[in-house]
Design an enzyme around this catalytic site. Structure first.
Site, short mmCIF file in Angstrom:
data_model
loop_
_atom_site.label_atom_id
_atom_site.label_comp_id
_atom_site.label_asym_id
_atom_site.label_seq_id
_atom_site.Cartn_x
_atom_site.Cartn_y
_atom_site.Cartn_z
N ASN A 1 0.86 -1.18 0.00
CA ASN A 1 0.00 0.00 0.00
C ASN A 1 0.89 1.23 0.00
OD1 ASN A 1 -2.85 -1.14 0.36
ND2 ASN A 1 -1.66 -2.20 1.95
N GLU A 2 1.09 1.77 -1.18
CA GLU A 2 2.03 2.86 -1.36
C GLU A 2 1.42 4.19 -0.93
OE1 GLU A 2 4.97 2.14 -1.79
OE2 GLU A 2 5.47 1.11 -3.65
N PRO A 3 2.23 5.26 -0.81
CA PRO A 3 1.71 6.56 -0.42
C PRO A 3 0.49 6.94 -1.28
CG PRO A 3 4.07 6.67 -0.53
CD PRO A 3 3.69 5.30 -0.99
N SER B 1 -2.48 5.66 -0.53
CA SER B 1 -3.52 4.64 -0.29
C SER B 1 -4.43 5.13 0.83
CB SER B 1 -2.88 3.32 0.16
OG SER B 1 -1.99 2.86 -0.80
#
Ligand code: F6R
Length: 637
Positions: A171-173, A175
């Protein structure tokens, strides 16, 4: 007490050692092995407690370098202590996309090789993501994955690592906290961090499948593990910063049973570790007082001997003034302490035996080229011991270029007949192999050796700049590194014996060792352990224990308050050091493992790091040097 509660005691905010700054409880351990043991024990306790209630335990499992120790410990608990996994249900957190399940980098393969193949989770209770699905089946797969987690009553415990982007799972920045299992696009930082496993960032898939932030936050207990200095910055943001989708791990601040288990380097940027006096009234022994004085001087941009009592009072250091009422004397002591640590050529070893342990061929000149230069000029008897061959970091194209060069040279020298024909055959075979090699696949042994030779020849060229020759280089080729893969074997007696033999042969007065215990790939740390273990055995038998000098690898430098020796380097010496680094051509311009988000070449990093140390000393009011290397000599290995 229910099983979840038994476990959650460890994750309870009330048990945290932290401070008003920390909004997720953080448990700090001295080294990654202790983190692994503690976390494995938490998991084992949960499994046993739930099994006693006749219930299954549903675990969310990460991959990556961080959980490896926990998985090793769980396997040990299964094998030695009969920990039963038959009631366990596992859900992997994520997978690259697209990727075939049998490829070296697939998380499917990882979790089997590193955990599931060695314990007794029934196959029907194992859930891993499929990186080989056709794109039109992805959405349905993700919905079904969520449904299966829900059908098992949700996750009892999710184990997490943390990416330097702050991601949990993938879950990357950006999300949102409500997201569910889905396909995502990986950030540049995450792809660069994964570059070493894929033999170059261009081979890293752009997409991944991950369970969602919401899926993670619904877990009854969350344990996030972090080890290594490279995680320090993001741990601080997750724990002390605002809750934001830009640092997804910060969402854990709102979870009642989330906790972080970190080793000291990963926790080192937390306020309580970095500036303890801002959190509590510390024991003002001299070491702590020195740190505080240096911090104040650096923060105010005021030289040590210009600091005055008011500066301390106005910057949360009044208790230091009470402990050291003569603040001028304290500042003078710190100043004098640093001044004495500046060692010029004259104060360095002379006419003695030195062994420089270099984890890879190039750490010697990148990290202590200035020192090596002066040790040579001081007529020391030096061996540079390259502990691994560094072959995985050589590009295939370089192998082909060198083979072309060798063929041209053979022709030039008039070589023909059988030998030439044999060479051409083997060259063709290698060409065919490299052209058809899948990105990230393992090399033929012959190619691994050629890559090692490229690095060996560069290492010799590097030390020649310093006035040494091939006889001063020793290529230890430690067995732990010889996997042909990024993943290495643990350090064994075979590695230690090789180092020990060298110590016996050379009986050095001084040894230089890379002391960065948390480098991204772990190789430096393993080399350190090999030397440490060999030295323990050596000390038993040797009359003279060598003086140990720790230097830092390409990623960072010793902080001013930790360094025991500052060795000034002139512009001319820096130019020579850079020339030596240039000889490592295979690592120049575009290194395979440059370290994420640092576009600088190794010589630029070395120059910047050494000039930064000199500038820092000068700001404290010490002499102005062009550059300086730093060493620690006070640790007992
Ligand atoms: C992997 C995963 C990721 C990693 C993170 C840290 O399954 O979920 O969030 O935990 O990228 O990776 P390492 O441990 O390799 O630093």
């Amino acid at each position: 007490m229910s099983a979840a509660n038994t476990n959650s005691q460890d994750a309870s905010p009330r048990k945290a050692q932290g401070t008003r700054h920390e909004r997720i409880p953080v448990h700090i351990f001295e080294d990654p092995a202790k983190v692994a043991q503690k976390v494995a024990r938490c998991i084992a306790a949960l499994i046993r407690a739930k099994a006693a209630e006749g219930k299954q335990t549903v675990l969310g499992l990460p991959t990556g370098s961080t959980p490896l120790g926990v998985y090793r410990e769980l396997i040990r608990l299964h094998q030695d202590e009969g920990l039963d996994f038959s009631t366990v249900v596992t859900f992997n957190l994520d997978e690259y996309y697209p990727i075939s399940p049998d490829s070296l980098q697939s998380y499917h393969r990882f979790i089997h090789e590193n955990l599931l193949d060695h314990i007794n989770v029934p196959p029907a209770q194992v859930h891993v993501m499929r990186g080989d699905l056709p794109p039109d089946m992805l959405d349905a797969f993700c919905v079904d994955y969520e449904a299966q987690i829900a059908a098992h009553g949700g996750l009892d415990l999710v184990l997490l690592g943390i990416g330097r982007s702050g991601h949990i799972g993938f879950n990357e920045p950006g999300s949102r906290r409500t997201t569910r299992t889905r396909a995502v696009i990986l950030t540049e930082l995450t792809r660069k961090d994964a570059a070493s496993s894929f033999y170059g960032d261009t081979n890293v898939p752009r997409q991944a499948i991950t369970i969602g932030v919401g899926t993670i936050l619904n877990a009854r207990t969350i344990i996030l593990m972090a080890t290594g200095e490279h995680k320090a910055g993001i741990i601080k943001r997750a724990v002390e910063g605002a809750i934001t989708g830009e640092v997804v791990a910060s969402f854990l601040q709102n979870h009642a049973h989330a906790a972080i288990y970190a080793d000291r380097p990963a926790a080192s940027a937390l306020t309580r570790e970095e500036t303890p006096w801002l959190v509590r009234d510390p024991d003002w022994d001299y070491t702590m007082a020195k740190r505080a004085v240096l911090w104040l001087s650096e923060n105010l941009g005021k030289a040590l001997l210009r600091l005055e009592a008011a500066d301390f009072h106005n910057n949360h250091l009044h208790t230091l003034v009470y402990a050291y009422p003569d603040i001028d004397a304290l500042c003078l002591r710190v100043f004098d302490d640093l001044r004495r640590r500046i060692v010029y050529q004259d104060g360095l070893p002379k006419n003695e035996r030195v062994v420089l342990f270099s984890p890879h061929p190039d750490d010697d000149v990148i990290s202590m080229g200035g020192m090596l230069d002066k040790l040579v000029r001081n007529s020391n008897d030096i061996i540079v011991a390259y502990m691994t061959n560094g072959s995985v970091a050589v590009f295939d194209a370089d192998v082909l270029r060198y083979l072309g060069f060798v063929e041209m040279s053979y022709r030039e020298m008039g070589l023909s007949g059988d030998a030439m024909a044999q060479f051409r055959d083997r060259k063709k075979r290698i060409q065919r192999f490299l052209r058809s090699k899948r990105p990230g696949a393992m090399d033929l042994t012959e190619v691994q050796h050629l890559k090692a030779n490229i690095r060996y020849s560069e290492a010799i060229a590097g030390i020649k700049v310093m006035g040494l020759s091939a006889e001063h280089a020793r290529f230890l080729d430690l067995p732990f590194y010889q996997t042909g893969r990024i993943k290495k074997k643990p350090i064994s007696q075979a590695d230690i014996a090789i180092v020990l033999d060298l110590l016996h042969e050379r009986r050095p007065h001084h040894i230089f060792v890379a002391g960065d215990l948390s480098d991204p790939h772990g190789t430096h740390r393993m080399c350190y352990v090999a030397v440490q273990s060999a030295l323990a055995a050596y000390s038993d038998s040797a009359a003279v224990r060598p003086k140990v000098w720790l230097y830092r690898g390409a990623w960072q430098e010793w902080e001013i308050h930790k360094a025991d020796v500052f060795m000034p380097i002139s512009k001319t010496e820096m130019t020579r050091k850079i020339e030596a680094i240039f000889k490592h051509e295979s690592q120049k311009d575009r290194a395979m493992f440059p370290g994420a988000h640092d576009e600088r070449e190794f010589w630029q990093r070395a120059r910047d790091r050494n000039t930064a140390t000199a500038t820092a000393l000068n700001r404290l009011g010490l002499p102005e040097f062009y550059a300086a290397e730093a060493f620690v000599t006070s640790y007992t290995l």
